[in-house]
Design a protein around this motif. Structure first.
Motif, PDB file in Angstrom:
ATOM      1  N   ALA A  30       0.827  -1.208   0.000  1.00 48.87           N
ATOM      2  CA  ALA A  30       0.000   0.000   0.000  1.00 48.87           C
ATOM      3  C   ALA A  30       0.861   1.258   0.000  1.00 48.87           C
ATOM      4  O   ALA A  30       2.026   1.246   0.401  1.00 48.87           O
ATOM      5  CB  ALA A  30      -0.919  -0.011   1.220  1.00 48.87           C
ATOM      6  N   ASP A  38       0.626   3.850   1.889  1.00 48.08           N
ATOM      7  CA  ASP A  38       0.938   4.369   3.220  1.00 48.08           C
ATOM      8  C   ASP A  38       1.774   3.429   4.082  1.00 48.08           C
ATOM      9  O   ASP A  38       1.824   3.549   5.299  1.00 48.08           O
ATOM     10  CB  ASP A  38      -0.345   4.765   3.960  1.00 48.08           C
ATOM     11  N   THR A  39       2.468   2.497   3.454  1.00 47.83           N
ATOM     12  CA  THR A  39       3.446   1.645   4.157  1.00 47.83           C
ATOM     13  C   THR A  39       4.822   2.318   4.077  1.00 47.83           C
ATOM     14  O   THR A  39       5.019   3.229   3.268  1.00 47.83           O
ATOM     15  CB  THR A  39       3.561   0.260   3.494  1.00 47.83           C
ATOM     16  N   SER A  70       3.204  -2.885  10.119  1.00 46.03           N
ATOM     17  CA  SER A  70       2.694  -1.965   9.085  1.00 46.03           C
ATOM     18  C   SER A  70       2.010  -2.731   7.954  1.00 46.03           C
ATOM     19  O   SER A  70       1.002  -2.280   7.413  1.00 46.03           O
ATOM     20  CB  SER A  70       3.819  -1.082   8.531  1.00 46.03           C
ATOM     21  N   ASN A  71       2.534  -3.888   7.586  1.00 44.83           N
ATOM     22  CA  ASN A  71       1.879  -4.695   6.548  1.00 44.83           C
ATOM     23  C   ASN A  71       0.565  -5.290   7.054  1.00 44.83           C
ATOM     24  O   ASN A  71      -0.438  -5.308   6.347  1.00 44.83           O
ATOM     25  CB  ASN A  71       2.804  -5.829   6.075  1.00 44.83           C
ATOM     26  N   TYR A 120      -1.392  -4.103   9.350  1.00 44.47           N
ATOM     27  CA  TYR A 120      -2.412  -3.072   9.539  1.00 44.47           C
ATOM     28  C   TYR A 120      -2.906  -2.490   8.209  1.00 44.47           C
ATOM     29  O   TYR A 120      -4.115  -2.362   7.994  1.00 44.47           O
ATOM     30  CB  TYR A 120      -1.867  -1.947  10.436  1.00 44.47           C
ATOM     31  N   THR A 121      -1.980  -2.145   7.310  1.00 42.67           N
ATOM     32  CA  THR A 121      -2.403  -1.482   6.062  1.00 42.67           C
ATOM     33  C   THR A 121      -3.180  -2.421   5.145  1.00 42.67           C
ATOM     34  O   THR A 121      -3.980  -1.976   4.333  1.00 42.67           O
ATOM     35  CB  THR A 121      -1.209  -0.888   5.295  1.00 42.67           C
ATOM     36  N   GLN A 122      -2.956  -3.730   5.283  1.00 41.58           N
ATOM     37  CA  GLN A 122      -3.723  -4.695   4.489  1.00 41.58           C
ATOM     38  C   GLN A 122      -4.974  -5.183   5.240  1.00 41.58           C
ATOM     39  O   GLN A 122      -5.636  -6.116   4.811  1.00 41.58           O
ATOM     40  CB  GLN A 122      -2.840  -5.899   4.122  1.00 41.58           C
ATOM     41  N   GLN A 126       6.461   4.061  11.604  1.00 43.43           N
ATOM     42  CA  GLN A 126       5.191   3.565  11.051  1.00 43.43           C
ATOM     43  C   GLN A 126       4.738   2.288  11.769  1.00 43.43           C
ATOM     44  O   GLN A 126       3.559   2.127  12.080  1.00 43.43           O
ATOM     45  CB  GLN A 126       5.362   3.286   9.554  1.00 43.43           C
ATOM     46  N   ASP A 139       1.347   2.007  13.732  1.00 42.90           N
ATOM     47  CA  ASP A 139       0.345   1.028  13.304  1.00 42.90           C
ATOM     48  C   ASP A 139       0.024   0.025  14.409  1.00 42.90           C
ATOM     49  O   ASP A 139      -1.103  -0.466  14.489  1.00 42.90           O
ATOM     50  CB  ASP A 139       0.808   0.308  12.027  1.00 42.90           C
TER      51      ASP A 139
END
Length: 332
Positions: A34, A36-37, A211-212, A214-216, A273, A277
């Motif tokens: 994403a 925002d990662t 971060s991966n 959360y963003t996914q 990040q 996250d």
């Protein structure tokens, strides 16, 4: 009249040649995560700095979220010149035949960022990037994402809690061995397919930097997350070697400066990040976050470090020893 027409034609030709000459050099930068990662933000930062430092001579077009290619396709696209730049996770170089990069997948080989950066910014890291050149790939830098933690729909307090669980991993022989060592069932799957697989129960759990996760939105389909920090996930920023070496020397120098700045930025925001996250995951209330005790973490380390010896012939004993020497690694 004819002369003026001729002059007009010549002038138009000169002007159009000038316009062609001023067309920017386009670098297509593809990645699978994403915007925002840490990687997504760093790729955009690089695009901005490349435009500024080259005064518009270079235009970096960033394609996030597997818009152009999925995990398995992007490396071939780079070698063929369909894209010029990628930042694949380090696990992707094993299938390419450069197995030494799989050292980064070894569980608990780095205890913290300080140890890690001794490798990624030092001679060991540089020697690994040089091994990509015969494949038509030039390695420019390492970018952090962060340390991985296990998630599942059942509590994870000991390695035995993952026994029999179908765990999604990247394509990596080391990660397969990691999962088997603790009795889990490794499931290789493209990153873009993981959320749905977790949602539908095709897999039970996974390992990711926060971060991966959360963003996914994986935290929405995983009830438990244990902060094991058992493995590192990072990227190598790579370019098509022929394309890179074909750039004007001044432009290449400006891009190297942009990459150096982007690497400093990438590694700074990766930590920030992941911390941010993690707070967001906790606030969501969808996933219970568990912090292992010192003894519990040591139990995970003890269970997983035998993977180093099992994979030594594949990765290279000397390389593993050189990493140990740089970081001061000691097994449990």
């Amino acid at each position: 009249m004819k002369i003026s027409h001729l002059m007009f034609g010549l002038l138009a030709g000169v002007l159009s040649c000038g316009a062609v000459a001023q067309q920017p050099i386009v670098i297509k930068f593809s990645h699978v995560v994403a915007v925002d990662t840490p990687k997504g933000l760093a790729a955009d930062f690089f695009a901005k700095r490349a435009a500024e430092l080259t005064k518009g001579k270079v235009k970096v077009e960033v394609y996030p979220n597997s818009q152009l290619y999925k995990d398995k396709e992007e490396m071939e696209a780079l070698q063929l010149g369909a894209v010029q730049m990628l930042a694949p996770s380090l696990a992707k170089f094993g299938p390419l035949g450069v197995r030494e990069f799989e050292a980064f997948d070894l569980p608990y080989i780095f205890d913290n960022y300080e140890e890690l950066h001794k490798i990624t910014t030092g001679p060991v890291g540089a020697s690994l990037l040089a091994k990509l050149e015969p494949k038509g790939i030039k390695g420019l830098a390492y970018w952090d994402n962060g340390f991985k933690s296990f998630s599942a729909n059942t509590p994870i307090k000991t390695p035995a809690d993952l026994k029999g669980k179908k765990m999604r991993i990247q394509s990596s022989k080391v990660l397969e061995e990691e999962m088997r060592t603790i009795g889990a069932l490794p499931q290789v799957m493209a990153f873009s397919e993981v959320y749905q697989a977790l949602q539908t129960g095709v897999v039970d759990g996974t390992e990711n930097p926060i971060s991966n996760l959360y963003t996914q939105k994986m935290h929405e389909v995983q009830k438990h997350l244990t902060l094991t920090d058992h493995g590192y996930l990072g990227y190598a920023v790579i370019v098509n070697k022929k394309f890179w070496e074909g750039l004007p020397a001044d432009v290449r120098g400006q891009l190297e400066t942009a990459m150096k700045e982007s690497t400093t930025y990438a590694n700074k925001i990766a930590k920030e990040q992941n911390d941010k996250d993690l707070e967001s995951v906790k606030k969501s209330g969808k996933t219970q976050v568990y912090v292992p005790t010192k003894e519990e973490r040591e139990a995970f380390k003890k269970a997983l470090t035998p993977v180093h010896a099992k994979m030594a012939d594949r990765i290279g004993k000397e390389l593993i020893q050189s990493i140990y020497k740089e970081t001061g690694f000691t097994a449990q």
